[in-house]
Design a protein around this motif. Sequence first.
Motif, mmCIF file in Angstrom:
data_model
loop_
_atom_site.group_PDB
_atom_site.id
_atom_site.type_symbol
_atom_site.label_atom_id
_atom_site.label_comp_id
_atom_site.label_asym_id
_atom_site.label_seq_id
_atom_site.Cartn_x
_atom_site.Cartn_y
_atom_site.Cartn_z
ATOM 1 N N MET A 207 47.509 21.829 4.364
ATOM 2 C CA MET A 207 48.210 21.594 5.630
ATOM 3 C C MET A 207 47.501 20.517 6.449
ATOM 4 S SD MET A 207 49.121 24.176 8.755
ATOM 5 C CE MET A 207 47.487 24.118 9.440
ATOM 6 N N ILE A 208 46.167 20.570 6.492
ATOM 7 C CA ILE A 208 45.414 19.557 7.237
ATOM 8 C C ILE A 208 45.579 18.194 6.580
ATOM 9 C CG2 ILE A 208 43.076 18.828 7.850
ATOM 10 C CD1 ILE A 208 42.433 21.788 8.324
ATOM 11 N N TRP A 209 45.515 18.155 5.250
ATOM 12 C CA TRP A 209 45.720 16.885 4.529
ATOM 13 C C TRP A 209 47.098 16.319 4.829
ATOM 14 C CZ3 TRP A 209 42.704 13.772 1.618
ATOM 15 C CH2 TRP A 209 43.343 12.813 0.844
ATOM 16 N N TRP A 210 48.120 17.165 4.835
ATOM 17 C CA TRP A 210 49.492 16.736 5.116
ATOM 18 C C TRP A 210 49.608 16.212 6.542
ATOM 19 C CZ3 TRP A 210 53.247 19.287 8.306
ATOM 20 C CH2 TRP A 210 54.518 18.721 8.227
ATOM 21 N N LEU A 211 49.011 16.929 7.493
ATOM 22 C CA LEU A 211 49.065 16.481 8.883
ATOM 23 C C LEU A 211 48.343 15.148 9.068
ATOM 24 C CD1 LEU A 211 48.565 19.786 10.880
ATOM 25 C CD2 LEU A 211 50.592 18.323 10.904
ATOM 26 N N LEU A 212 47.204 14.984 8.424
ATOM 27 C CA LEU A 212 46.460 13.728 8.567
ATOM 28 C C LEU A 212 47.233 12.546 7.989
ATOM 29 C CD1 LEU A 212 42.808 14.857 7.816
ATOM 30 C CD2 LEU A 212 43.770 14.181 10.015
ATOM 31 N N PHE B 68 49.586 9.000 13.560
ATOM 32 C CA PHE B 68 48.991 9.338 14.855
ATOM 33 C C PHE B 68 49.301 10.764 15.275
ATOM 34 C CE2 PHE B 68 49.600 9.776 19.445
ATOM 35 C CZ PHE B 68 48.296 9.594 19.863
ATOM 36 N N TRP B 69 50.562 11.191 15.199
ATOM 37 C CA TRP B 69 50.931 12.517 15.678
ATOM 38 C C TRP B 69 50.347 13.617 14.811
ATOM 39 C CZ3 TRP B 69 52.036 12.840 20.435
ATOM 40 C CH2 TRP B 69 52.685 11.796 21.080
ATOM 41 N N GLY B 70 50.195 13.356 13.538
ATOM 42 C CA GLY B 70 49.543 14.326 12.664
ATOM 43 C C GLY B 70 48.073 14.494 13.007
ATOM 44 N N ARG B 71 47.402 13.362 13.237
ATOM 45 C CA ARG B 71 45.990 13.426 13.638
ATOM 46 C C ARG B 71 45.857 14.083 14.998
ATOM 47 N NH1 ARG B 71 44.956 7.391 11.776
ATOM 48 N NH2 ARG B 71 44.781 7.777 9.544
ATOM 49 N N VAL C 225 46.140 17.800 14.466
ATOM 50 C CA VAL C 225 44.894 18.350 13.915
ATOM 51 C C VAL C 225 43.844 18.460 15.018
ATOM 52 C CG1 VAL C 225 42.986 17.896 12.328
ATOM 53 C CG2 VAL C 225 45.337 17.607 11.562
ATOM 54 N N LEU C 226 43.767 17.460 15.886
ATOM 55 C CA LEU C 226 42.821 17.497 16.994
ATOM 56 C C LEU C 226 43.124 18.667 17.929
ATOM 57 C CD1 LEU C 226 40.505 16.083 18.575
ATOM 58 C CD2 LEU C 226 42.290 14.823 19.774
ATOM 59 N N VAL C 227 44.384 18.835 18.304
ATOM 60 C CA VAL C 227 44.776 19.918 19.214
ATOM 61 C C VAL C 227 44.518 21.275 18.564
ATOM 62 C CG1 VAL C 227 46.743 20.996 20.359
ATOM 63 C CG2 VAL C 227 46.417 18.521 20.496
ATOM 64 N N LEU C 228 44.887 21.425 17.290
ATOM 65 C CA LEU C 228 44.651 22.690 16.604
ATOM 66 C C LEU C 228 43.155 22.982 16.476
ATOM 67 C CD1 LEU C 228 47.335 22.520 13.785
ATOM 68 C CD2 LEU C 228 47.308 24.050 15.759
ATOM 69 N N GLY C 229 42.361 21.953 16.201
ATOM 70 C CA GLY C 229 40.913 22.139 16.098
ATOM 71 C C GLY C 229 40.294 22.555 17.422
ATOM 72 N N ILE C 230 40.725 21.924 18.506
ATOM 73 C CA ILE C 230 40.206 22.299 19.827
ATOM 74 C C ILE C 230 40.640 23.721 20.168
ATOM 75 C CG2 ILE C 230 40.414 21.813 22.296
ATOM 76 C CD1 ILE C 230 40.509 18.818 21.537
ATOM 77 N N GLY C 231 41.868 24.070 19.835
ATOM 78 C CA GLY C 231 42.346 25.433 20.083
ATOM 79 C C GLY C 231 41.553 26.466 19.296
ATOM 80 N N MET C 232 41.278 26.174 18.030
ATOM 81 C CA MET C 232 40.492 27.112 17.215
ATOM 82 C C MET C 232 39.064 27.232 17.734
ATOM 83 S SD MET C 232 41.923 26.133 13.424
ATOM 84 C CE MET C 232 40.640 27.021 12.585
ATOM 85 N N LEU C 233 38.500 26.127 18.191
ATOM 86 C CA LEU C 233 37.157 26.156 18.763
ATOM 87 C C LEU C 233 37.136 26.998 20.039
ATOM 88 C CD1 LEU C 233 34.240 25.098 18.625
ATOM 89 C CD2 LEU C 233 34.998 23.158 20.002
ATOM 90 N N ALA C 234 38.142 26.846 20.883
ATOM 91 C CA ALA C 234 38.219 27.617 22.119
ATOM 92 C C ALA C 234 38.349 29.110 21.825
ATOM 93 C CB ALA C 234 39.386 27.127 22.977
ATOM 94 N N VAL C 235 39.181 29.457 20.858
ATOM 95 C CA VAL C 235 39.341 30.872 20.499
ATOM 96 C C VAL C 235 38.034 31.417 19.939
ATOM 97 C CG1 VAL C 235 40.509 32.437 18.888
ATOM 98 C CG2 VAL C 235 41.823 30.766 20.183
ATOM 99 N N GLY C 236 37.351 30.641 19.104
ATOM 100 C CA GLY C 236 36.073 31.072 18.556
ATOM 101 C C GLY C 236 35.029 31.293 19.635
ATOM 102 N N ILE C 237 34.954 30.390 20.593
ATOM 103 C CA ILE C 237 34.002 30.543 21.703
ATOM 104 C C ILE C 237 34.359 31.761 22.540
ATOM 105 C CG2 ILE C 237 33.222 29.502 23.871
ATOM 106 C CD1 ILE C 237 33.377 26.774 22.438
#
Length: 67
Positions: A17-22, A26-29, A32-44
């Motif tokens: 899924m990440i490979w496909w989004l990348l 631009f919108w795929g990247r 991925v950036l938004v999802l990564g920040i969201g996952m980091l926030a949930v983890g914290i």
Amino acid sequence: MLWRFIELLAYFLLAAMIWWLLNLGFWGRFAVLVLGIGMLAVGIYYYIQLMREPWDEWDAINRDQDK
């Protein structure tokens, strides 16, 4: 063994899924950036919740040392 296979399959699907989004440009990247920040926030958030819980073992050690 089945759980390890399911976990491996889940990691493979996440990587695909990440490979496909990348590859979407631009919108795929951006996604991925938004999802990564969201996952980091949930983890914290969950890390902070876990660290706020009392540590029963640590409390027991402190009580033993106070005696």
